[in-house]
Design an enzyme around this catalytic site. Sequence first.
Site, PDB file in Angstrom:
ATOM      1  N   GLY A  94       2.371  43.791 -21.908  1.00 45.23           N
ATOM      2  CA  GLY A  94       2.786  42.509 -22.445  1.00 45.23           C
ATOM      3  C   GLY A  94       2.602  42.387 -23.944  1.00 45.23           C
ATOM      4  O   GLY A  94       2.721  43.367 -24.696  1.00 45.23           O
ATOM      5  N   SER A  95       2.228  41.193 -24.387  1.00 42.00           N
ATOM      6  CA  SER A  95       2.342  40.826 -25.795  1.00 42.00           C
ATOM      7  C   SER A  95       1.430  41.569 -26.756  1.00 42.00           C
ATOM      8  O   SER A  95       1.632  41.485 -27.968  1.00 42.00           O
ATOM      9  CB  SER A  95       2.116  39.312 -25.956  1.00 42.00           C
ATOM     10  OG  SER A  95       3.190  38.592 -25.407  1.00 42.00           O
ATOM     11  N   ILE A  96       0.412  42.273 -26.264  1.00 39.76           N
ATOM     12  CA  ILE A  96      -0.359  43.072 -27.218  1.00 39.76           C
ATOM     13  C   ILE A  96       0.515  44.167 -27.833  1.00 39.76           C
ATOM     14  O   ILE A  96       0.200  44.683 -28.908  1.00 39.76           O
ATOM     15  CB  ILE A  96      -1.645  43.669 -26.601  1.00 39.76           C
ATOM     16  CG1 ILE A  96      -1.347  44.525 -25.386  1.00 39.76           C
ATOM     17  CG2 ILE A  96      -2.629  42.575 -26.250  1.00 39.76           C
ATOM     18  CD1 ILE A  96      -2.586  45.223 -24.832  1.00 39.76           C
ATOM     19  N   PHE A  97       1.646  44.486 -27.181  1.00 40.10           N
ATOM     20  CA  PHE A  97       2.593  45.468 -27.733  1.00 40.10           C
ATOM     21  C   PHE A  97       3.297  44.934 -28.976  1.00 40.10           C
ATOM     22  O   PHE A  97       3.909  45.703 -29.735  1.00 40.10           O
ATOM     23  CB  PHE A  97       3.614  45.864 -26.673  1.00 40.10           C
ATOM     24  CG  PHE A  97       3.535  47.310 -26.263  1.00 40.10           C
ATOM     25  CD1 PHE A  97       4.501  48.224 -26.649  1.00 40.10           C
ATOM     26  CD2 PHE A  97       2.469  47.765 -25.509  1.00 40.10           C
ATOM     27  CE1 PHE A  97       4.422  49.548 -26.276  1.00 40.10           C
ATOM     28  CE2 PHE A  97       2.368  49.090 -25.130  1.00 40.10           C
ATOM     29  CZ  PHE A  97       3.347  49.987 -25.512  1.00 40.10           C
ATOM     30  N   LYS A  98       3.245  43.630 -29.203  1.00 43.13           N
ATOM     31  CA  LYS A  98       3.857  43.064 -30.405  1.00 43.13           C
ATOM     32  C   LYS A  98       3.215  43.628 -31.675  1.00 43.13           C
ATOM     33  O   LYS A  98       3.819  43.588 -32.747  1.00 43.13           O
ATOM     34  CB  LYS A  98       3.750  41.538 -30.376  1.00 43.13           C
ATOM     35  CG  LYS A  98       4.626  40.911 -29.304  1.00 43.13           C
ATOM     36  CD  LYS A  98       4.369  39.421 -29.126  1.00 43.13           C
ATOM     37  CE  LYS A  98       5.239  38.875 -27.998  1.00 43.13           C
ATOM     38  NZ  LYS A  98       4.903  37.492 -27.625  1.00 43.13           N
TER      39      LYS A  98
END
Length: 357
Positions: A94-98
């Site tokens: 999820g958003s930690i990949f941002k």
Amino acid sequence: LGGEKRERGNPMVREGQDPVALSLDMRVQFALLDALGKTKDAFQAKAAGGLVLDIHSGEVLAMVSLPDYEPSARRLGDGDSIRNRMTQDIYELGSIFKIFAFAQAIDEEAITLDERFVVDQPLRFGRYSIGDYGVHGHDLSAALVFAKSSNIGTAKIGLRLGAERQRAFLTKLGLLASLKTEIPESASPLFPNRWNKIETATISYGHGISVSPLMFATAAAAIANGGTKITPTLLKNEDGLANNSAPSERVISERASQTMRALLRLAVTEGTGGNADVPGYLVGGKTGTAEKPTAFGYSRKLQITSFAAIFPSNDPKYLVFTMFDEPIGNKESSGAATASWTAAPAAGQVIARIAPI
């Protein structure tokens, strides 16, 4: 450690073998285990895991996977597991990949932090649409797209970079190949064969690509440490420098790394990572709440929550990663079970205990 033999030149040789010094710090290991276990119980999570990594030397100071087992019992009890979820399992995080989408965009000067992105309408790809968890108004600056964790804004940034450049960058970070460490159980990443617009958009915010937590942490460390790639290790590094003899490979510029450290701090002070903050230690970090794939599509009820923290954010030394599988909201969280309520506070608890050490 896979039965690997290491020459150490230590005078305390017993029976012809040199002792091997591990990078694990039992004080840090206990702090991580304690915080993860208490949070796992509080949110009735199916599983939990975490690690603490020196972002310069690659040394793993702690690594936990729950449920675990008691080796001295010589048998597994009910609910015990020998599976190391940090290296053996892969997840859509999820958003930690941002972190990676923004690092690339900043490094390649594809965005400016004050540039505005419209985020009040879902992005549509045929019958698929990309939306946000919260309402952020009509538009956000690029900096707040990161801090507030807007999928819509991040997907637009990913599309600006394009599939070919995105894939090349993730390859350079080591996220599209298996990670070699002293631990024999090492999973291979899962990513699409066809990498078109919809894949580019979803991968920018951490869906459509599955990696192990240690793979993620290793790549994130390179973003925060000044922009150079590291190799994780469970062996003590005597000089504390990068643990290979070859020159470190640069993945982003020092300037881009410095900007990313500021964004990670902003995500804690002004964004979704506020519950990870620890007074006096300048914690930076990013939340991730990923819907789990099922036979019927992604489930809003079944989630993987995670948090990646660095500290101190102005000159980081360590990365702390925490993760929970299928947490359930409780009374204290008003029913919420997102990373802001689960993984972020757990990381903050770890930092509060290990930073003084």
